[in-house]
Write an enzyme that holds these catalytic residues in place. Structure first.
Site, PDB file in Angstrom:
ATOM      1  N   SER A  20      -7.997  29.739  36.688  1.00 37.41           N
ATOM      2  CA  SER A  20      -7.633  30.303  37.767  1.00 37.41           C
ATOM      3  C   SER A  20      -8.645  31.042  38.442  1.00 37.41           C
ATOM      4  O   SER A  20      -9.279  31.777  37.577  1.00 37.41           O
ATOM      5  CB  SER A  20      -6.008  31.125  37.842  1.00 37.41           C
ATOM      6  OG  SER A  20      -5.404  30.427  37.454  1.00 37.41           O
ATOM      7  N   GLY A  21      -8.978  31.016  39.737  1.00 39.99           N
ATOM      8  CA  GLY A  21     -10.008  31.748  40.680  1.00 39.99           C
ATOM      9  C   GLY A  21     -11.214  31.116  40.427  1.00 39.99           C
ATOM     10  O   GLY A  21     -12.308  31.587  40.887  1.00 39.99           O
ATOM     11  N   VAL A  22     -11.456  29.838  39.830  1.00 42.68           N
ATOM     12  CA  VAL A  22     -12.725  29.281  39.372  1.00 42.68           C
ATOM     13  C   VAL A  22     -13.239  28.637  41.049  1.00 42.68           C
ATOM     14  O   VAL A  22     -14.314  28.235  41.126  1.00 42.68           O
ATOM     15  CB  VAL A  22     -12.594  28.092  38.361  1.00 42.68           C
ATOM     16  CG1 VAL A  22     -12.203  26.991  38.838  1.00 42.68           C
ATOM     17  CG2 VAL A  22     -14.149  27.881  38.049  1.00 42.68           C
TER      18      VAL A  22
ATOM     19  N   GLU B  69      -2.975  27.271  48.369  1.00 37.95           N
ATOM     20  CA  GLU B  69      -3.047  28.787  48.112  1.00 37.95           C
ATOM     21  C   GLU B  69      -4.522  29.193  48.262  1.00 37.95           C
ATOM     22  O   GLU B  69      -5.244  29.013  47.339  1.00 37.95           O
ATOM     23  CB  GLU B  69      -2.357  29.355  47.018  1.00 37.95           C
ATOM     24  CG  GLU B  69      -2.600  30.742  46.595  1.00 37.95           C
ATOM     25  CD  GLU B  69      -2.228  31.313  45.350  1.00 37.95           C
ATOM     26  OE1 GLU B  69      -2.432  32.336  45.046  1.00 37.95           O
ATOM     27  OE2 GLU B  69      -1.791  30.450  44.487  1.00 37.95           O
TER      28      GLU B  69
ATOM     29  N   LYS C 260     -11.058  26.112  42.792  1.00 38.71           N
ATOM     30  CA  LYS C 260     -10.547  24.793  43.100  1.00 38.71           C
ATOM     31  C   LYS C 260     -10.199  24.510  44.179  1.00 38.71           C
ATOM     32  O   LYS C 260     -10.326  23.242  44.947  1.00 38.71           O
ATOM     33  CB  LYS C 260      -9.322  24.337  41.830  1.00 38.71           C
ATOM     34  CG  LYS C 260      -9.926  24.301  40.440  1.00 38.71           C
ATOM     35  CD  LYS C 260      -8.731  23.927  39.513  1.00 38.71           C
ATOM     36  CE  LYS C 260      -7.722  25.055  39.356  1.00 38.71           C
ATOM     37  NZ  LYS C 260      -7.899  26.381  38.866  1.00 38.71           N
TER      38      LYS C 260
ATOM     39  N   HIS D  20      -1.352  22.305  35.933  1.00 37.62           N
ATOM     40  CA  HIS D  20      -2.258  23.042  36.968  1.00 37.62           C
ATOM     41  C   HIS D  20      -3.484  22.442  37.195  1.00 37.62           C
ATOM     42  O   HIS D  20      -4.194  21.985  36.238  1.00 37.62           O
ATOM     43  CB  HIS D  20      -2.417  24.528  36.122  1.00 37.62           C
ATOM     44  CG  HIS D  20      -3.440  25.399  36.995  1.00 37.62           C
ATOM     45  ND1 HIS D  20      -2.798  25.842  38.369  1.00 37.62           N
ATOM     46  CD2 HIS D  20      -4.427  25.701  37.018  1.00 37.62           C
ATOM     47  CE1 HIS D  20      -3.644  26.607  38.984  1.00 37.62           C
ATOM     48  NE2 HIS D  20      -4.703  26.575  37.774  1.00 37.62           N
TER      49      HIS D  20
ATOM     50  N   ASP E 215      -2.492  23.195  43.056  1.00 41.87           N
ATOM     51  CA  ASP E 215      -1.564  24.219  42.090  1.00 41.87           C
ATOM     52  C   ASP E 215      -1.216  23.488  40.902  1.00 41.87           C
ATOM     53  O   ASP E 215      -1.075  23.561  39.776  1.00 41.87           O
ATOM     54  CB  ASP E 215      -0.820  25.261  42.690  1.00 41.87           C
ATOM     55  CG  ASP E 215      -0.534  26.325  41.738  1.00 41.87           C
ATOM     56  OD1 ASP E 215      -1.373  26.949  41.034  1.00 41.87           O
ATOM     57  OD2 ASP E 215       0.853  26.487  41.582  1.00 41.87           O
TER      58      ASP E 215
ATOM     59  N   GLY F 244      -9.449  23.758  35.713  1.00 45.06           N
ATOM     60  CA  GLY F 244     -10.237  24.895  35.358  1.00 45.06           C
ATOM     61  C   GLY F 244      -9.252  26.152  35.316  1.00 45.06           C
ATOM     62  O   GLY F 244      -8.359  26.153  35.923  1.00 45.06           O
TER      63      GLY F 244
ATOM     64  N   ARG G  93     -27.414  16.507  31.575  1.00 40.63           N
ATOM     65  CA  ARG G  93     -28.400  16.253  32.555  1.00 40.63           C
ATOM     66  C   ARG G  93     -28.695  14.927  32.746  1.00 40.63           C
ATOM     67  O   ARG G  93     -29.518  14.754  33.499  1.00 40.63           O
ATOM     68  CB  ARG G  93     -29.509  16.875  32.263  1.00 40.63           C
ATOM     69  CG  ARG G  93     -29.437  18.818  32.424  1.00 40.63           C
ATOM     70  CD  ARG G  93     -30.635  19.470  32.186  1.00 40.63           C
ATOM     71  NE  ARG G  93     -31.596  19.237  33.200  1.00 40.63           N
ATOM     72  CZ  ARG G  93     -32.740  19.743  33.432  1.00 40.63           C
ATOM     73  NH1 ARG G  93     -33.163  20.910  32.528  1.00 40.63           N
ATOM     74  NH2 ARG G  93     -33.374  19.645  34.361  1.00 40.63           N
TER      75      ARG G  93
END
Length: 321
Positions: A159-161, A206, A163, A142, A181, A157, A247
Site C-alpha cells: 500500500s502506498g507504492v 482511491e 499503484k 489487493h 484496490d 505491491g 537487466r
C-alpha cells in the site's frame, strides 16, 4: 473445502434470450451449480449410470428426431424416465416446440423447461461460455487491474507504492481501468484468468490526498472496462539499492494464481521514474514474447553468444496477492 458458486436461472434466460415454457418456481430461485452441459443420447435410451442431475440438458434436432423414431409408447416412457432423473433444466433448441408428453413430464417432476431459437451448437457454446465465467473458482486480491495495449496487467505491491497513481496516468494515456484496490480473479479455463472489480467498488479509484474518484465519470466510458484477461503481473516495490534487479530479461519469472502460471516483472519505484511508460513497454514486450520474439536473445546472439549454452531459468515468485 472448495467453495461452490451458483448462478440463478433467470440470468441464463436473460443472457441467452431463452423462453420459459415451464418453471416450477421463480427463475431467480432456481440455482445452477454445474459448468457442464449435456446433450443426452444414451440417457434417453435408459443408460444413466453417469448422469449428473446438476447439469443443464440441451435437446436439439437429433435428440428430438430420435425420440420421434421410438413410437408414441416408447417415446412417452423415455421422456418420463429422463425427466424422473431430475435434470437441473431442459432447453429445447432450434425453436422446436416440445411435445405434450415433454411438457407434462416437466410439470410432473417440476423441471424447468425452456426454449431457444438458436442452433443447438450455439446454445451449448453460449451456455458453456457463460457458466465458465459465472461458476469459475475465484479469489479476491489487493491490486490494480488495467488494460494496456490489449494486455491485462495486474499491478501489485505494498500500500502506498503508487499503484493507483500509475493507473491514473495510464488512463490519461488512453488505456482502460478494470479494478482498483480489490481485484476479483476467476479461473475461467485451464489456461485463462479473468479479473474484474467487485460490483460495489467498480470504476472507483482511491488517491491519497484527493480521496475517492469515479474514473468513468471523470474520464468517460472509454476509460473503463468491466473485465479483462490477466496476461501479466507487475510487482511494484520501493527501490532497494542492495538488491540486484534483472537487466537482461533472459530468465522468466512467474507466479501461480489459482494454479495457472502468470509471467511476473518486478519494477523498482523511486522518484523520477515514469512508471506509466515503463508499464506500456512491459506490456508490448510481453506480447512480443508470446509471439516468440525475445530482444535479449537477439542482442546476445548478435554479440556472438551461443544461445544453446545460455538457457534462461524459470523462477517462481511467491507474491502476496
Amino acid at each position: 473445502m472448495t467453495e461452490e458458486y451458483t448462478i440463478p436461472l433467470a440470468k441464463i434466460i436473460k443472457e441467452l434470450s431463452l423462453t420459459a415454457l415451464h418453471l416450477p418456481c421463480s427463475a431467480e430461485e432456481i440455482l445452477i451449480r454445474s459448468r457442464d452441459v449435456i446433450r443426452p443420447g444414451l440417457e434417453l435410451y435408459g443408460f444413466c449410470d453417469y448422469f449428473d442431475p446438476h447439469r443443464i440438458t440441451v435437446l436439439g434436432r437429433s435428440e428430438i428426431a430420435m425420440l420421434d423414431s421410438l413410437g408414441e409408447e416408447k417415446k412417452t416412457a423415455a421422456i418420463d424416465h429422463f425427466f424422473a432423473l431430475k435434470p437441473a433444466t431442459v432447453i429445447v433448441a432450434r425453436g422446436i416446440v416440445p411435445c405434450d408428453f415433454m411438457r407434462a413430464a416437466a410439470d410432473k417432476y417440476d423441471i424447468p423447461l425452456l426454449s431457444a431459437k438458436d442452433s443447438t451448437s450455439n446454445v451449448v457454446a453460449d451456455l458453456v461460455s457463460l457458466l465458465n465465467v459465472e461458476l469459475a473458482p475465484r479469489i479476491t486480491r489487493h491490486g490494480v487491474l488495467i488494460e494496456v495495449y490489449g494486455e491485462g496487467i495486474l499491478l501489485v505491491g505494498d500500500s502506498g507504492v503508487g499503484k493507483s497513481e500509475t493507473a491514473i496516468e495510464l488512463i490519461k494515456r488512453g488505456h482502460r481501468l478494470i479494478a482498483d484496490d480489490a481485484v476479483e480473479i476467476r479461473r475461467v479455463s485451464n489456461k485463462s484468468l479473468v479479473g474484474q472489480a467487485p460490483a460495489n467498488i467498480r470504476h472507483f479509484i482511491e488517491l491519497r490526498g484527493i480521496g475517492i474518484i469515479n474514473a468513468r465519470r471523470i474520464f468517460g466510458m472509454g476509460a473503463i472496462k468491466l473485465s479483462e484477461k490477466i496476461d501479466m503481473v507487475i510487482n511494484l516495490e520501493i527501490w532497494d539499492a542492495t538488491k540486484v534487479y534483472d537487466r537482461m530479461g533472459i530468465d522468466s519469472e512467474f507466479t501461480e494464481i489459482l494454479g495457472i502460471r502468470v509471467p511476473v516483472l518486478t519494477i523498482p519505484v523511486k522518484p523520477g521514474r515514469n512508471l506509466a511508460v515503463i508499464i506500456e513497454v512491459a506490456a508490448m514486450n510481453n506480447r512480443q514474447k508470446k509471439m516468440g520474439y525475445n530482444a535479449a536473445q537477439e542482442l546476445l546472439s548478435s554479440l556472438g553468444v551461443d544461445m544453446s549454452e545460455l538457457q534462461g531459468e524459470d523462477i517462481k515468485k511467491d507474491l502476496d496477492i
